[in-house]
Design an enzyme around this catalytic site. Structure first.
Site, mmCIF file in Angstrom:
data_model
loop_
_atom_site.group_PDB
_atom_site.id
_atom_site.type_symbol
_atom_site.label_atom_id
_atom_site.label_comp_id
_atom_site.label_asym_id
_atom_site.label_seq_id
_atom_site.Cartn_x
_atom_site.Cartn_y
_atom_site.Cartn_z
ATOM 1 N N LYS A 1 49.148 38.757 56.999
ATOM 2 C CA LYS A 1 50.298 39.376 56.129
ATOM 3 C C LYS A 1 49.929 40.534 55.542
ATOM 4 C CE LYS A 1 51.425 38.666 52.091
ATOM 5 N NZ LYS A 1 52.035 40.002 51.708
ATOM 6 N N SER B 1 44.359 40.253 43.793
ATOM 7 C CA SER B 1 43.939 39.904 42.641
ATOM 8 C C SER B 1 43.437 38.585 42.429
ATOM 9 C CB SER B 1 45.219 40.232 41.826
ATOM 10 O OG SER B 1 46.109 38.955 42.146
ATOM 11 N N THR B 2 42.644 38.598 41.228
ATOM 12 C CA THR B 2 41.971 37.300 40.974
ATOM 13 C C THR B 2 43.103 36.413 40.479
ATOM 14 O OG1 THR B 2 40.041 38.194 40.061
ATOM 15 C CG2 THR B 2 40.668 36.143 39.162
ATOM 16 N N ALA C 1 46.087 35.902 41.812
ATOM 17 C CA ALA C 1 46.869 35.365 43.081
ATOM 18 C C ALA C 1 45.823 34.555 43.689
ATOM 19 C CB ALA C 1 47.372 36.521 43.992
ATOM 20 N N GLY C 2 44.577 34.768 43.512
ATOM 21 C CA GLY C 2 43.598 34.356 44.386
ATOM 22 C C GLY C 2 43.421 32.848 43.829
ATOM 23 N N GLU D 1 38.347 37.369 48.441
ATOM 24 C CA GLU D 1 37.799 38.548 47.878
ATOM 25 C C GLU D 1 38.822 39.241 46.625
ATOM 26 O OE1 GLU D 1 35.106 39.971 48.675
ATOM 27 O OE2 GLU D 1 34.765 39.054 50.489
ATOM 28 N N CYS E 1 38.209 47.667 44.425
ATOM 29 C CA CYS E 1 37.813 46.463 43.821
ATOM 30 C C CYS E 1 36.454 46.594 43.328
ATOM 31 C CB CYS E 1 37.817 45.270 44.775
ATOM 32 S SG CYS E 1 37.290 45.280 46.281
ATOM 33 N N GLU F 1 40.499 44.344 34.649
ATOM 34 C CA GLU F 1 40.447 45.365 35.963
ATOM 35 C C GLU F 1 41.919 46.280 35.645
ATOM 36 O OE1 GLU F 1 41.728 43.896 39.713
ATOM 37 O OE2 GLU F 1 39.748 44.942 40.373
HETATM 38 P P1 NAD Z 1 47.930 40.918 44.670
HETATM 39 O O1 NAD Z 1 47.221 39.780 44.572
HETATM 40 O O2 NAD Z 1 49.143 41.237 43.789
HETATM 41 O O3 NAD Z 1 48.243 40.699 46.202
HETATM 42 C C1 NAD Z 1 47.333 41.038 47.482
HETATM 43 C C2 NAD Z 1 48.184 40.388 48.441
HETATM 44 O O4 NAD Z 1 48.316 38.854 48.239
HETATM 45 C C3 NAD Z 1 49.518 40.694 48.907
HETATM 46 O O5 NAD Z 1 49.624 40.769 50.314
HETATM 47 C C4 NAD Z 1 50.485 39.941 48.275
HETATM 48 O O6 NAD Z 1 51.652 39.732 48.823
HETATM 49 C C5 NAD Z 1 49.737 38.629 48.443
HETATM 50 N N1 NAD Z 1 50.155 37.312 47.354
HETATM 51 C C6 NAD Z 1 50.300 37.612 46.004
HETATM 52 N N2 NAD Z 1 50.362 36.304 45.514
HETATM 53 C C7 NAD Z 1 50.173 35.389 46.439
HETATM 54 C C8 NAD Z 1 50.402 34.047 46.578
HETATM 55 N N3 NAD Z 1 50.397 33.413 45.323
HETATM 56 N N4 NAD Z 1 49.861 33.458 47.592
HETATM 57 C C9 NAD Z 1 49.951 34.135 48.664
HETATM 58 N N5 NAD Z 1 49.731 35.565 48.890
HETATM 59 C C10 NAD Z 1 49.960 36.201 47.766
HETATM 60 O O7 NAD Z 1 47.076 42.200 44.766
HETATM 61 P P2 NAD Z 1 47.339 43.621 44.783
HETATM 62 O O8 NAD Z 1 47.822 44.503 43.387
HETATM 63 O O9 NAD Z 1 48.177 43.855 46.330
HETATM 64 O O10 NAD Z 1 45.997 44.174 45.044
HETATM 65 C C11 NAD Z 1 45.018 44.549 44.113
HETATM 66 C C12 NAD Z 1 44.028 43.529 43.664
HETATM 67 O O11 NAD Z 1 43.241 43.107 44.843
HETATM 68 C C13 NAD Z 1 43.073 44.009 42.620
HETATM 69 O O12 NAD Z 1 42.855 42.848 41.712
HETATM 70 C C14 NAD Z 1 41.885 44.313 43.277
HETATM 71 O O13 NAD Z 1 40.537 44.112 42.911
HETATM 72 C C15 NAD Z 1 41.972 43.366 44.736
HETATM 73 N N6 NAD Z 1 41.053 43.506 45.822
HETATM 74 C C16 NAD Z 1 39.934 42.992 45.969
HETATM 75 C C17 NAD Z 1 39.192 43.381 46.887
HETATM 76 C C18 NAD Z 1 37.923 42.679 47.616
HETATM 77 O O14 NAD Z 1 37.257 42.826 48.535
HETATM 78 N N7 NAD Z 1 37.099 41.865 46.713
HETATM 79 C C19 NAD Z 1 39.591 44.393 47.935
HETATM 80 C C20 NAD Z 1 40.923 45.222 47.581
HETATM 81 C C21 NAD Z 1 41.422 44.631 46.495
#
Ligand code: NAD
Length: 489
Positions: free
Chosen positions: A185, A238-239, A241-242, A259, A293, A391
């Site tokens: 996705k 993001s943390t 969502a994680g 991640e 990140c 962040e």
């Molecule tokens: P985000 O968490 O908003 O979205 C990331 C992905 O998750 C998107 O595809 C989104 O549609 C999906 N998503 C969001 N909520 C969800 C849920 N509840 N269940 C399932 N899927 C969901 O993050 P973003 O704004 O797209 O990306 C930026 C963030 O990603 C930053 O916090 C960055 O640090 C992190 N990031 C981490 C790494 C790493 O390897 N550690 C790499 C790149 C980005």
């Protein structure tokens, strides 16, 4: 700014499911706009629940096929993955261009990361899987044990928009090499590059159902994570969502790799010759418009050289070339979206209350479109300040003063996160000794560069598990033990 040929927008009317270009379940669409010019550049169908069901069914069927991908020998999979690597290479330039248009990544970087990295990862993991043998362990109690590594099953992979292709391949490559099948996705902001990936899979003749793509937002991501047909989740984002993904996986006892975010420290030791390392220092702290990140966004500067180094850093970040990301000279392009710019500008406003503005702080002069913010640096930042703890995910850095190395370690570790980091010094041994004191998943000495063989991932709120290296392959394998009969030996 380089305008996009709007006569040639990239509009797809089908989804890549089960190896076929399939009509979507609904007429919902995702519209894609350039981060730089705001022009409409394309659109794809938005996947809904029924499309995810079809994707998981296809991935499940491909995985459960008794003569299918999961049961192929690693060398047969390697041959197929070599064709995939070649098909990706054939589309590499266009992949880089699509990413740059969508998210503003400077094109030179997109060519390196988004064009260059995926085929390298596909080949690395295909070779690694081939060379990872079944193991026989002599038992302590008379018999021998055989330890097998089996593919873990159907993988749900969720990726962010900041480095969409390289991040996809961090998990997609080991998953496929291990014999798993995948439902991917992508983020709403970066879907067009994912469709090129589907075209490469099709051109390479990969078996139907081993890659399925469901573009959509967070609701569809959440639906996929909890889908009963999924065996493992690989999430990057993001943390916040994680945590939700982890909670859903916890309830289902479903393995998950996370991640997540970071707020890493770039620690300049008092013997550093920063002037000779400015390019590497920029790359370790503000690459990809600050939307990475692992970047070191807290710059720890020794008190003994504070004024001098603050001056060097001011020159570095105020001298960056900001502009059209399709221009190969550009170092800083626009942010991905208006929402992201609003968020970053909110932090800049907060920083103006909390610290001394050293560089930037506004929108670049003379650029009247695109989601740009100036490279921004705050000095005299309190380690506890919001801009030093949260962040920001934009080109915004905090300079923090430290007294001695113990103080630097304390400040570096005073974070909810632990993903990246770097140490800058004239003495690599001293650098390594310092690196050992920082609680983080990865850290570089006089630079920061991921390598396919080096495990990558975070501690604390930066995530769970590791990608890359042997560890990255292992996270898509489950271990099965066979206690052998005496006669086996
Ligand atoms: P985000 O968490 O908003 O979205 C990331 C992905 O998750 C998107 O595809 C989104 O549609 C999906 N998503 C969001 N909520 C969800 C849920 N509840 N269940 C399932 N899927 C969901 O993050 P973003 O704004 O797209 O990306 C930026 C963030 O990603 C930053 O916090 C960055 O640090 C992190 N990031 C981490 C790494 C790493 O390897 N550690 C790499 C790149 C980005």
């Amino acid at each position: 700014m380089t305008t996009v040929d709007t006569q040639q927008t990239l509009d797809y009317d089908r989804l890549f499911l089960g190896g076929q270009w399939t009509a979507p379940a609904t007429a919902e669409r995702i519209e894609v706009h350039s981060a730089t010019t705001h022009e409409r550049v394309g659109s794809v169908p938005e996947a809904r629940e029924a499309d995810v069901d079809a994707a998981v069914t296809a991935a499940r069927g491909a995985f459960d096929d008794p003569t299918g991908w999961a049961h192929w020998s690693p060398s047969r999979r390697r041959e197929a993955l070599e064709r995939f690597a070649q098909a990706l290479e054939a589309r590499g330039q266009e992949t880089a261009r699509r990413v740059t248009i969508q998210n503003g990544m400077p094109i030179r970087l997109a060519q390196q990361w988004e064009q260059g990295f995926p085929p390298v990862l596909v080949r690395y993991f295909a070779d690694l899987a081939e060379s990872t043998q079944e193991e026989i362990r002599p038992g302590l109690l008379g018999k021998q044990t055989k330890v097998l590594r089996r593919p873990i099953g159907v993988v749900a992979q969720i990726v962010p928009w900041n480095v969409p292709q390289a991040i996809t391949f961090l998990a997609l490559s080991p998953a496929l090499a291990a014999g798993c099948t995948v439902v991917l996705k992508p983020s709403l902001e970066t879907v067009l590059d994912a469709f090129l990936l589907a075209e490469a899979a099709e051109a390479a003749g990969l078996p139907a159902g081993i890659i399925n793509i469901v573009p959509g937002g967070r609701e569809i991501g959440a639906y996929l994570v909890s889908h009963l047909g999924v065996d493992k989740v690989a999430f990057t984002g993001s943390t916040a969502a994680g945590r939700k993904v982890a909670a859903a996986c916890g309830e289902l006892l479903r393995p998950v790799t996370l991640e997540l975010g970071g707020k890493s420290a770039a620690v300049i030791l008092d013997d550093a010759d920063l002037d000779s390392q400015l390019e590497d220092f920029f790359a370790a702290t503000m690459i990809n418009n600050g939307q990475v990140c692992w970047t070191g966004t807290r710059l720890l500067v020794p008190s003994s050289r504070y004024d001098e180094l603050t001056g060097t850093l001011a020159d570095l970040y105020s001298g960056l070339k900001v502009g059209d990301p399709l221009d190969p000279e550009t170092q800083i392009g626009p942010l991905v979206s208006e929402r992201q710019r609003d968020r970053v500008e909110g932090y800049i406003a907060q920083g103006k209350q909390e610290a001394r503005l050293l560089v930037g702080g506004g929108r670049p002069q003379g650029i009247d479109q695109g989601w740009f913010v100036e490279p921004t640096v705050f000095a005299d930042v309190d380690p506890k300040a919001t801009i030093a703890q949260e962040e920001i995910f934009g080109p915004v850095l905090s300079i923090i003063r430290y007294q001695d190395e113990a103080d630097a370690t304390r400040i570096a570790n005073d974070s909810d996160f632990g993903l990246g980091g770097s140490v800058w010094t004239a003495d690599p041994e001293r650098g390594e000794a310092f690196a050992r004191t920082v609680r983080t998943g990865t850290i570089g000495i006089n630079g920061y560069a991921n390598d396919p063989v080096a495990p990558f991932g975070g501690v604390k709120a930066s995530g769970l598990g590791r990608e890359l290296g042997r560890e990255g392959l292992a996270s898509f394998q489950e271990i099965k033990t066979i206690y052998l009969d005496k006669l086996n030996g």
